[in-house]
Design a protein around this motif. Structure first.
Motif, PDB file in Angstrom:
ATOM      1  N   THR A 152      24.388  15.795  36.019  1.00 19.72           N
ATOM      2  CA  THR A 152      25.473  16.372  36.824  1.00 19.72           C
ATOM      3  C   THR A 152      25.588  17.878  36.600  1.00 19.72           C
ATOM      4  O   THR A 152      26.673  18.444  36.691  1.00 19.72           O
ATOM      5  N   ALA A 153      24.470  18.537  36.347  1.00 14.63           N
ATOM      6  CA  ALA A 153      24.489  19.976  36.070  1.00 14.63           C
ATOM      7  C   ALA A 153      24.119  20.831  37.271  1.00 14.63           C
ATOM      8  O   ALA A 153      24.392  22.033  37.277  1.00 14.63           O
ATOM      9  N   GLY A 154      23.473  20.260  38.272  1.00 15.87           N
ATOM     10  CA  GLY A 154      23.053  21.037  39.429  1.00 15.87           C
ATOM     11  C   GLY A 154      22.036  22.108  39.094  1.00 15.87           C
ATOM     12  O   GLY A 154      22.051  23.201  39.673  1.00 15.87           O
ATOM     13  N   LEU A 155      21.124  21.817  38.173  1.00 18.09           N
ATOM     14  CA  LEU A 155      20.141  22.814  37.736  1.00 18.09           C
ATOM     15  C   LEU A 155      19.134  23.151  38.832  1.00 18.09           C
ATOM     16  O   LEU A 155      18.726  22.295  39.619  1.00 18.09           O
ATOM     17  N   GLU A 156      18.718  24.401  38.838  1.00 17.58           N
ATOM     18  CA  GLU A 156      17.614  24.827  39.687  1.00 17.58           C
ATOM     19  C   GLU A 156      16.315  24.677  38.892  1.00 17.58           C
ATOM     20  O   GLU A 156      16.321  24.561  37.667  1.00 17.58           O
ATOM     21  N   GLN A 157      15.186  24.714  39.599  1.00 23.23           N
ATOM     22  CA  GLN A 157      13.890  24.533  38.954  1.00 23.23           C
ATOM     23  C   GLN A 157      13.666  25.548  37.829  1.00 23.23           C
ATOM     24  O   GLN A 157      13.189  25.189  36.743  1.00 23.23           O
ATOM     25  N   ASN A 158      14.011  26.813  38.070  1.00 25.69           N
ATOM     26  CA  ASN A 158      13.760  27.829  37.042  1.00 25.69           C
ATOM     27  C   ASN A 158      14.610  27.594  35.793  1.00 25.69           C
ATOM     28  O   ASN A 158      14.160  27.821  34.669  1.00 25.69           O
ATOM     29  N   GLU A 159      15.847  27.107  35.976  1.00 25.37           N
ATOM     30  CA  GLU A 159      16.689  26.792  34.823  1.00 25.37           C
ATOM     31  C   GLU A 159      16.106  25.619  34.050  1.00 25.37           C
ATOM     32  O   GLU A 159      16.071  25.619  32.804  1.00 25.37           O
ATOM     33  N   TYR A 160      15.640  24.624  34.779  1.00 27.66           N
ATOM     34  CA  TYR A 160      15.026  23.461  34.140  1.00 27.66           C
ATOM     35  C   TYR A 160      13.802  23.873  33.335  1.00 27.66           C
ATOM     36  O   TYR A 160      13.602  23.413  32.197  1.00 27.66           O
ATOM     37  N   ASP A 161      12.977  24.732  33.910  1.00 26.51           N
ATOM     38  CA  ASP A 161      11.746  25.150  33.231  1.00 26.51           C
ATOM     39  C   ASP A 161      12.057  25.817  31.894  1.00 26.51           C
ATOM     40  O   ASP A 161      11.365  25.576  30.892  1.00 26.51           O
ATOM     41  N   VAL A 162      13.086  26.666  31.859  1.00 33.16           N
ATOM     42  CA  VAL A 162      13.448  27.351  30.612  1.00 33.16           C
ATOM     43  C   VAL A 162      13.994  26.358  29.592  1.00 33.16           C
ATOM     44  O   VAL A 162      13.596  26.354  28.424  1.00 33.16           O
ATOM     45  N   LEU A 163      14.907  25.501  30.029  1.00 32.40           N
ATOM     46  CA  LEU A 163      15.516  24.542  29.108  1.00 32.40           C
ATOM     47  C   LEU A 163      14.507  23.540  28.571  1.00 32.40           C
ATOM     48  O   LEU A 163      14.635  23.069  27.423  1.00 32.40           O
ATOM     49  N   SER A 164      13.502  23.224  29.365  1.00 34.94           N
ATOM     50  CA  SER A 164      12.498  22.256  28.924  1.00 34.94           C
ATOM     51  C   SER A 164      11.666  22.764  27.761  1.00 34.94           C
ATOM     52  O   SER A 164      10.981  21.987  27.096  1.00 34.94           O
ATOM     53  N   ARG A 165      11.711  24.053  27.524  1.00 38.70           N
ATOM     54  CA  ARG A 165      11.029  24.608  26.353  1.00 38.70           C
ATOM     55  C   ARG A 165      11.817  24.357  25.074  1.00 38.70           C
ATOM     56  O   ARG A 165      11.301  24.526  23.972  1.00 38.70           O
ATOM     57  N   ILE A 166      13.073  23.960  25.235  1.00 38.35           N
ATOM     58  CA  ILE A 166      13.931  23.682  24.075  1.00 38.35           C
ATOM     59  C   ILE A 166      13.854  22.211  23.691  1.00 38.35           C
ATOM     60  O   ILE A 166      13.678  21.869  22.511  1.00 38.35           O
ATOM     61  N   ALA A 167      13.994  21.328  24.681  1.00 36.52           N
ATOM     62  CA  ALA A 167      14.008  19.883  24.439  1.00 36.52           C
ATOM     63  C   ALA A 167      13.788  19.184  25.775  1.00 36.52           C
ATOM     64  O   ALA A 167      13.889  19.813  26.834  1.00 36.52           O
ATOM     65  N   PRO A 168      13.477  17.877  25.758  1.00 42.28           N
ATOM     66  CA  PRO A 168      13.385  17.144  27.023  1.00 42.28           C
ATOM     67  C   PRO A 168      14.693  17.242  27.796  1.00 42.28           C
ATOM     68  O   PRO A 168      15.776  17.133  27.226  1.00 42.28           O
TER      69      PRO A 168
END
Length: 332
Positions: free
Chosen positions: A132-148
Motif C-alpha cells: 500500500t505504498a504506491g511505489l514507482e519503479q525507480n523507488e523500488y529499484d533503490v529500496l531493493s538494494r536494501i532488502a527484498p
C-alpha cells in the motif's frame, strides 16, 4: 552527496553494524516473544508488478512502508521495526483494532512524505512490505538494494489490492500461508453473516465521496479498497462512475456532474470536523437528491480510519460499528 553514494554509505554502515553485533536495537527489534514460528519453508519468491522478491529466510526485521501496511503484518504476530505515518496521531501508528496485536511496541515512525532510503536502511530490515505504498519503479529499484521489497501483484492498481490478496501475500512473505488462509476465512465468514442479516443492502448503488477539491467532487471506483468493503455487502458502484475513473481507483466530478453522486446511498468520508463542515456547507451537494432526501451519511472517527485501512484487522471493527448506520440510511 548524491543519493546513490549516500545510500551506499548507509548500506555499508548498516552491514558493519550487523557484523559487529553491537548496535543499539530499535524497539521493537524482532518478532515478539511467544509468536508462532514461521511454518513455511524458505526461500520464498513472490511475483509482483516490478518482477519478483526472493526472501531467503524467515524475516526478523520488517519495515512497513505502505501507508496502511502495518495491519497486515501485525495480523501474523509480527511487529514491524518501522512504520510509515499515514494519518492520525503523530506519535501512534497503531489504531484501536490493532492495539492488542501491537502490544506496547514503539516502532520507528517514518514520514508520510517521499520515501527516504537512508532512513529505511538505518532500520536494517530483512523485508520491506510496500503493498500500500504506491511505489514507482525507480523507488523500488533503490529500496531493493536494501532488502527484498514486496509491492502489489501486477493485476491490481495502486491502492486497489483486495484485503484477501494482501493478507495472503503478507502471509506468504512471513512464512504463514496457513494462518493467512484462516484469517481470510474468518473475515469472509463475518462478511457473509452481516450480508445475510442485511439483505436490503444487496444491489443498492453507492457513491463514496468526500470533501471537494478545487471545486470538484472526489469519488472512489469499484476497485478501490474502500469501496470493496461495500461491495462485499452486496452494494455496487454504478458503471458510469467507474467509466469516469478509468484505470484509476478514484475520479473527480465537476460541479456540473454532481448529479452523478445521486445514488441509492452516498457515503461521505470526513477525516476531521473541518472537513465535515465544508461538506455540509456546500450548496450544490446539498441540492443533490440523495443528500436532500436523507440518503447520505458521514463515515468519520474510528470508522473512517478503519475504512482507510480495509484490513483483516479493521474490517470486523467496521462491520460492527458502521453497518447499522448504513442500514438505517439505505432503508434496508
Amino acid at each position: 552527496m548524491p543519493l546513490t553514494r549516500r545510500l551506499a554509505a548507509a548500506l555499508l554502515a548498516a552491514a558493519a553494524t550487523v557484523l559487529a553485533g553491537c548496535a543499539a536495537e530499535t524497539a521493537p527489534t524482532e518478532t515478539p516473544a511467544g509468536a508462532a514460528p514461521a511454518a513455511d519453508a524458505y526461500p520464498v519468491t513472490i511475483e509482483h508488478r516490478f518482477g519478483s522478491a526472493t526472501i531467503p529466510a524467515a524475516p526478523q526485521r520488517v519495515v512497513s512502508l505502505g501507508y496502511t501496511e502495518q495491519d497486515a503484518i501485525l495480523a501474523f504476530g509480527v511487529v514491524p521495526v518501522g512504520v510509515r505515518y499515514a494519518f492520525g496521531p503523530q506519535d501512534d501508528v497503531f489504531f484501536p483494532w490493532a492495539d492488542q496485536a501491537a502490544g506496547g511496541a514503539q516502532p520507528t515512525i517514518l514520514p508520510r512524505e517521499a520515501v527516504d532510503p537512508e532512513a529505511v536502511a538505518a532500520l536494517r530490515p530483512d523485508l520491506i512490505m510496500a503493498i500500500t505504498a504506491g511505489l514507482e519503479q525507480n523507488e523500488y529499484d533503490v529500496l531493493s538494494r536494501i532488502a527484498p521489497v514486496v509491492v502489489p501483484p501486477k493485476d491490481y492498481v495502486d491502492f486497489g489490492v483486495p484485503w484477501q490478496v494482501q493478507t495472503r501475500v503478507t502471509g506468504q512473505a512471513l512464512g504463514q500461508t496457513a494462518r493467512a488462509d484462516e484469517l481470510v476465512r474468518q473475515v469472509e465468514a463475518r462478511f457473509a453473516e452481516v450480508k445475510a442479516a442485511n439483505p436490503g443492502l444487496v444491489g443498492k448503488t453507492l457513491a463514496l465521496s468526500g470533501p471537494s477539491s478545487d471545486g470538484q467532487y472526489p469519488f472512489h471506483a469499484t476497485d478501490d479498497t474502500r469501496t470493496r468493503f461495500f461491495g462485499e455487502l452486496g452494494m455496487v458502484v454504478p458503471p458510469e462512475l467507474d467509466a469516469v475513473a478509468g484505470d484509476r481507483f478514484y475520479g473527480y466530478l465537476s460541479r456540473e456532474q454532481a448529479s452523478m453522486l445521486d445514488q441509492d446511498v452516498l457515503v461521505l468520508q470526513s477525516g476531521s470536523a473541518e472537513e465535515r463542515a465544508a461538506i455540509e456547507a456546500d450548496p450544490i451537494l446539498a441540492a443533490v437528491p440523495v443528500v436532500a432526501e436523507g440518503r447520505s451519511l458521514f463515515i468519520e472517527g474510528a470508522d473512517y480510519d478503519a475504512l482507510q485501512f480495509a484490513s483483516a484487522l479493521s474490517l470486523p471493527y467496521l462491520l460492527d460499528g458502521f453497518v447499522p448506520e448504513l442500514r438505517a440510511v439505505a432503508g434496508a
